[in-house]
Scaffold this active site. Structure first.
Site, mmCIF file in Angstrom:
data_model
loop_
_atom_site.group_PDB
_atom_site.id
_atom_site.type_symbol
_atom_site.label_atom_id
_atom_site.label_comp_id
_atom_site.label_asym_id
_atom_site.label_seq_id
_atom_site.Cartn_x
_atom_site.Cartn_y
_atom_site.Cartn_z
ATOM 1 N N ASP A 169 5.047 1.915 -3.433
ATOM 2 C CA ASP A 169 4.317 1.922 -4.687
ATOM 3 C C ASP A 169 4.300 0.497 -5.252
ATOM 4 O OD1 ASP A 169 4.418 2.038 -7.801
ATOM 5 O OD2 ASP A 169 3.578 3.967 -7.224
ATOM 6 N N ASP A 217 -5.523 -4.301 -6.783
ATOM 7 C CA ASP A 217 -6.709 -3.599 -6.284
ATOM 8 C C ASP A 217 -6.349 -2.184 -5.839
ATOM 9 O OD1 ASP A 217 -9.364 -3.252 -5.616
ATOM 10 O OD2 ASP A 217 -9.189 -4.196 -3.653
ATOM 11 N N GLU A 273 0.852 -1.188 0.000
ATOM 12 C CA GLU A 273 0.000 0.000 0.000
ATOM 13 C C GLU A 273 0.891 1.242 0.000
ATOM 14 O OE1 GLU A 273 -2.407 2.917 -0.002
ATOM 15 O OE2 GLU A 273 -3.342 0.921 -0.091
#
Length: 269
Positions: A114, A135, A87
């Site tokens: 990233d 996602d 994340e």
């Protein structure tokens, strides 16, 4: 650092929302009295990936944490699996821990990075994953550098020979054709998993070709009781599959997204 994050409670749900100018506001929600039960249809659609796998995943990579719902569910289903969550925003991880019960231990981890950089470095280290779940969402659309042919080639490189890649994207975007053409270019034919009452689509592809309907149906029966507590009906899931082998619903001359051409900000609507 990246956006305002809002956590909202009502009588039934707790939801994480990025405070940006978009209609797609809620990033993650949970039922307060039944945290295991999944709220969003798109999260349930992601479990269609398990219906094409030849065996249970041992190493799972999730790019984009949200509230940690997917990670938590997968840990309960596969407690021996190694699950890595990546994340970019450390505040999202903090919120997931404090408000959504995001679970971490020696085999379930989170990393602030990233997703493109993480996958690039994983390739250099020759790491392999049985299941990669893309996602990532910036509150407006998927970050453009996570849509390109070059990125998908890097992701494909770190899949095991029997690996599966699942991407949560949208069925109602002008990017639909470009995304489809790009995934086809890198992976060959893939499954679209969509629900008529939802604007999301799951692009589902593998490193070993697409299994038959018979195999998918058999796997759905095997997993039915396992996934039922999470609100996932595996038998129903099988009806949401379409294959690009049978239908390519975009123009044949559609331009592939590349690091030089990825106008996600212009085509997202």
């Amino acid at each position: 650092m990246y956006r305002n994050i809002v956590v909202e409670d009502d009588n039934v749900l707790r939801c994480l929302r990025f405070n940006v100018r978009t209609s797609k506001t809620n990033q993650s929600c949970m039922f307060k009295d039944d945290p295991n039960k999944l709220v969003f249809n798109y999260t349930k659609l992601l479990f269609a990936s398990l219906l094409v796998m030849e065996e249970a995943p041992k190493n799972i990579l999730i790019i984009g944490l949200g509230g940690g719902t997917m990670s938590n569910a997968l840990h309960q289903i596969y407690p021996e699996a190694i699950i890595e969550n990546v994340e970019i925003d450390p505040a999202v991880i903090k919120v997931a821990r404090e408000y959504f019960g995001f679970f971490e231990n020696g085999s379930v981890t989170s990393k602030v990075q990233d997703g493109r950089i993480f996958i690039k470095r994983a390739g250099l280290k020759q790491q392999k994953y049985d299941w990669i779940i893309l996602d990532a969402f910036n509150g407006d659309y998927i970050p453009e550098h996570l849509l390109t042919r070059e990125f998908l080639a890097e992701a494909k490189q770190i899949l095991t020979p029997k690996g599966v890649l699942s991407s949560n994207t949208f069925s109602t975007s002008e990017l639909y054709a470009h995304e489809s053409a790009t995934y086809l270019d890198v992976f060959g034919d893939f499954f679209n998993v969509t629900h008529e009452n939802n604007g999301n689509r799951i692009i589902l592809t593998t490193n070993f070709g697409l299994p038959s309907e018979t195999i998918i149906s058999s796997r759905a029966k095997e997993l039915h009781d396992t996934l039922k507590p999470f609100g996932v009906n595996t038998i129903e899931l099988t009806t949401f599959f379409t294959s690009t082998k049978d239908e390519k619903d975009w123009p044949s001359d559609t331009k592939v997204l590349t690091d030089q051409y990825s106008p996600a900000n212009l085509l997202k609507n």
